[in-house]
Scaffold this active site. Structure first.
Site: not given
Lengths: 572, 275
Positions: A261, A264, A381-383
């Site tokens: 995370r 990001l 994205f990524e959750g």
């Protein structure tokens, strides 16, 4: 930090603000200079590649040769060996120039090969690291499927054990780097009958027969980055390519996403810094009504908020990176908060920067509309941020629930074991009393913040008390039913997000005051004060809407629209 | 060929407006300044790298490039960057800015040159902070070496001598110097056809500007040798330059627009009093 909902402030976790070590800082300095030179030489190309919708192969070769795929790989395998903080900072620098490049590099380092980094065996690392470091192999993370996005546990890709191989079948979609990757971290269901199957993770390489990728997807933003489907048809994967334990795939996937995370987040901060530079320049140059528009209050408001957002995002991302680097285990909520906050702060910044440039902002000739298109994906994205909000709220409430359960049980047990029961009860009673009266004791207040932040400290402490009380009330009201109460959960999450970000800001400003004195940190103190007001505003809305809201009306209208599948009214 | 490149870190000229003068006017307040390598020295390093390679295969160094600076420890970042772009070795002479002036630097460099015995010493024509433009010339004099200043082009000939193009009023002056020699460079040295070693094909063209270090080279640079020397070991000459006072240039006030030539002439006569 999850203890916030219990009204506790984990000061030792928050202070001091984590710092990048001196040798790493020195190296980052050199890396930054080199990255600037590399990307400045392509400044004019990025817009063109965005329109073309892909990178030329020669550019990817340049990135490989430059070593952009080596950030997180250990030094002994030819990588830079960056920890989370340094990696996040490096990716920030990439994102200041081009989001498509940042996503390509980020999908490789943050998630594509992170499973190998976290769970790989010595043999697996020795085999794949060197090629991943040079970018000869680019990595991709393959979880999402046509019928399973946020609901990762529902994937259909299947891996069946046959002797010393696994046979993989399934289809993955929206795979970043799909078209250019050679190394895939793939999640598939393993085990016996349907209902008992669990997720497992595998390393799959492009050269295995049966691996194929679909065409390059045409996207809204980050257009030059590669996004494709990836198909597995009877792919025979050697048994030694199982990543981590069989059946632990869901945990592995979540751990990878948590750990990635800060990449990001770093990207979002880089995007914001660029937008602030663009917007301030634009506002200083544009003259209307005989004045530079930077002299107008509403333009100042936009830019001021951008600065606060950027500082806050940078602080929370650094804080989470610090947790990761110091070996802190349980930081999933904080990581989720950093992702939600930084991706939304970037979106607000892109939106307002475009608004400042107004007509120019809307034109493709200027960089704003691309920045906005590029920013949007970060909330998805990524959750998705919606799922992460529920995750943040429910995880924290779970703790409070455990606490309440303890009470419930001890009350039941009072007659059997009065002393034990009394202990728990009195502890709980004390906590209640503390919350109700505001009388301080350990863990309910900061002890190391500077005097000049007194007012902000009080905002934080009283918000924490109110949050704990509110969580308690929500749980008593809804009990287990809270799982279905997404409106209430999202509100709670909003407060938690702002409180943790505020904690990060308080910590960073405290460090800055220690280093530069109150005068030297004057601007940062202003940021802290302004953010404190945001926290109070969110708290007030939260407390108010917890008691009074239009949730049922809103839900009813949604259900009505779902039934019609259109809007009902008209004026003719 | 062995080349010694002298570099200095300077306050980032892009942020020069952040420079402050201490309240007494006796010093420049360096707090909050960002540092970077003096641009002309960066070009000198690039020229040294070009002279010690075949332009078509820049990863292989033919000879040795040693970079030297005189500065506090923080400047090692600058040296590491130089090592990352291709220099082989670095020397830092421990000294603060207040310990140095052009003459001290030239004397200290002379001693280093005598120890290192390079074929060529390269440096920028001047630093962009002090702008004194002295060190190269003084050093050549102290060494009694041939010198070419403000080089815009450099060609290494087959016999090892350097053909130096210097941009002068009305044209280019070519000088042939035979090593050991000293060359100071101007900005055009880093143009695509600025420097050719005897190994580089004459049809080869460099990218404009200086090269940047790829990440693997930055990692390797951490392991390249960097030695630290005390200034006192190299020279004992005293400072001859004394700064008496610093002051910032006066703030420029906003200009005015004039309607026509008549108004301009009137203002020049009455307000500016220059006519």
């Amino acid at each position: 930090m999850r203890k916030l909902c219990l009204g506790e402030i984990e000061e030792d976790l928050i202070l001091p603000f984590p710092e990048i070590s001196a040798p790493e800082r020195e190296m980052l300095d050199t890396v930054k200079t080199s990255l600037d030179q590399l990307f400045e030489s392509h400044a004019a190309d990025f817009a063109e590649w965005d329109r073309a919708g892909e990178f030329p192969e020669s550019y990817l070769d340049e990135l490989r040769e430059f070593g952009l795929f080596s950030f997180v790989i250990p030094e002994e395998y030819g990588g830079m060996g960056f920890g989370s903080a340094a990696y996040s900072r490096a990716l920030q620098q990439v994102a200041m120039y081009d989001a498509s490049t940042a996503v390509t590099v980020g999908a490789h380092s943050s998630i594509g090969m992170r499973g190998l980094l976290l769970f790989g065996t010595e043999e697996q690392r020795a085999k794949y690291y060197p090629k991943l470091a040079t970018g000869e192999s680019i990595a991709a993370f393959c979880l999402t499927e046509p019928s399973s996005g946020s609901d990762a546990a529902s994937i259909k890709t299947r891996a069946e054990r046959q002797g010393d191989h696994w046979v993989l079948n399934g289809e993955k979609i929206w795979i970043t780097n799909g078209g250019i990757a050679d190394f895939f971290t793939v999640f598939a269901k393993t085990g016996g009958p349907e209902e008992r199957r669990n997720l497992s993770a595998f390393i799959v390489t492009r050269d295995m027969p049966g691996v194929s990728v679909g065409p390059h997807e045409d996207k809204m933003g980050i257009r030059a980055s590669s996004t494709t489907t990836v198909n597995f048809e009877n792919v025979r994967v050697p048994a030694e390519n199982l990543l981590g334990e069989e059946g632990k795939g869901f945990k592995i996937a979540m751990h990878i996403l948590n750990s990635g995370r800060t990449g990001l987040g770093g990207g979002c901060v880089g995007g914001m810094k660029r937008l602030i530079a663009l917007a301030t320049k634009q506002a200083n140059e544009r003259v209307q009504f005989g004045k530079k528009i930077s002299e107008f209050g509403l333009v100042k408001k936009k830019v001021g908020e951008m600065v606060i957002d950027c500082y806050a995002a940078e602080s929370v991302v650094s804080m989470v990176a610090g947790f990761t680097d110091s070996g802190h285990k349980d930081y999933a909520i904080e990581a989720a908060i950093s992702k939600v906050f930084s991706s939304e702060a970037l979106w607000r910044t892109a939106d307002e920067a475009l608004q400042i440039a107004a007509g120019n902002g809307y034109m493709s000739e200027y960089p704003y509309e691309r920045a906005m298109r590029d920013s949007r994906i970060n909330r998805i994205f990524e959750g998705t941020n919606d799922i992460l909000r529920l995750f943040i709220a429910l995880s924290a409430m779970d703790d409070v629930g455990q606490n309440l359960k303890e009470i419930a049980q001890s009350v039941r047990g009072v007659f059997n074991d009065p002393i034990k029961g009394f202990g728990v009860l009195s502890d709980y009673a004390l906590r209640r009393a503390t919350l109700a009266t505001g009388i301080r004791r350990e863990h309910f207040q900061f002890t190391k913040l500077p005097e000049v932040l007194k007012a902000e400290q009080e905002v934080f402490e009283s918000a924490t008390r109110e949050l704990a009380e509110a969580t308690d009330r929500i749980l008593r009201k809804h009990g287990k039913g809270i799982i279905g109460k997404q409106f209430a959960s999202a509100r709670l999450a909003e407060v938690m997000i702002h409180l943790f970000v505020f904690a990060s800001v308080l910590s960073r400003v405290t460090s800055s005051i220690q280093k530069h004195g109150v005068n030297g940190a004057q601007r940062e103190i202003q940021i802290c004060r302004a953010f404190g007001f945001r926290v109070r505003r969110h708290m007030q809305i939260f407390l108010h809407e917890m008691e009074e809201n239009a949730d049922e009306d809103v839900k009813g209208l949604a259900d009505h629209a779902f039934e019609l599948e259109r809007y009902q009214w008209d004026t003719i | 060929m062995k080349i010694l490149v002298a570099v200095k870190r300077v306050a980032d000229p892009d942020n020069a407006n952040r420079i402050k003068v201490s309240s007494g006017g006796d010093a420049i307040d360096a707090s909050g300044l960002e540092w970077k390598i003096n641009p002309f020295d960066e070009y000198a390093l690039e020229a040294a790298l070009r002279l010690t390679e075949n332009g078509a295969s820049p990863k292989k160094r033919e000879g040795e490039v040693v970079v030297v600076t005189m500065a506090p420890k923080e400047a090692e970042t600058t040296l590491r960057s130089a090592l990352a772009t291709g220099a082989d070795r670095a020397i830092r002479v421990e000294a603060g800015d207040d310990d140095l002036d052009g003459r001290v630097v030239a004397h200290a460099l002379r001693k280093l040159v005598e120890e290192e015995k390079p074929d060529v010493v390269l440096m920028g024509k001047q630093t962009v902070d002090g702008d004194s433009n002295q060190v190269g010339q003084m050093l050549a004099e102290l060494l009694d070496w041939p010198m070419a200043t403000f080089a815009a082009t450099l060609r290494q000939e087959q016999d090892g001598s350097l053909l130096v193009g210097r941009e002068v009023d009305g044209g280019v002056l070519s000088l042939r110097v035979r090593p050991p020699c000293l060359v100071t460079v101007d900005l055009r040295i880093v143009s695509p056809e600025g420097v050719y070693s005897s190994l580089t094909d004459p049809s080869f063209k460099y990218n404009e500007g200086v090269r940047f270090a790829p990440l693997p080279a930055i990692m390797q640079a951490k392991r390249k040798p960097l030695t630290v020397r005390p200034l006192s070991e190299l020279t004992d000459v005293a400072l001859t330059t004394k700064y008496t006072k610093f002051e910032l240039p006066a703030k420029r006030s906003a200009g005015v627009k004039v309607k026509d030539v008549a108004e301009l002439v009137q203002k020049l006569t009455e307000e500016a009093r220059v006519l």
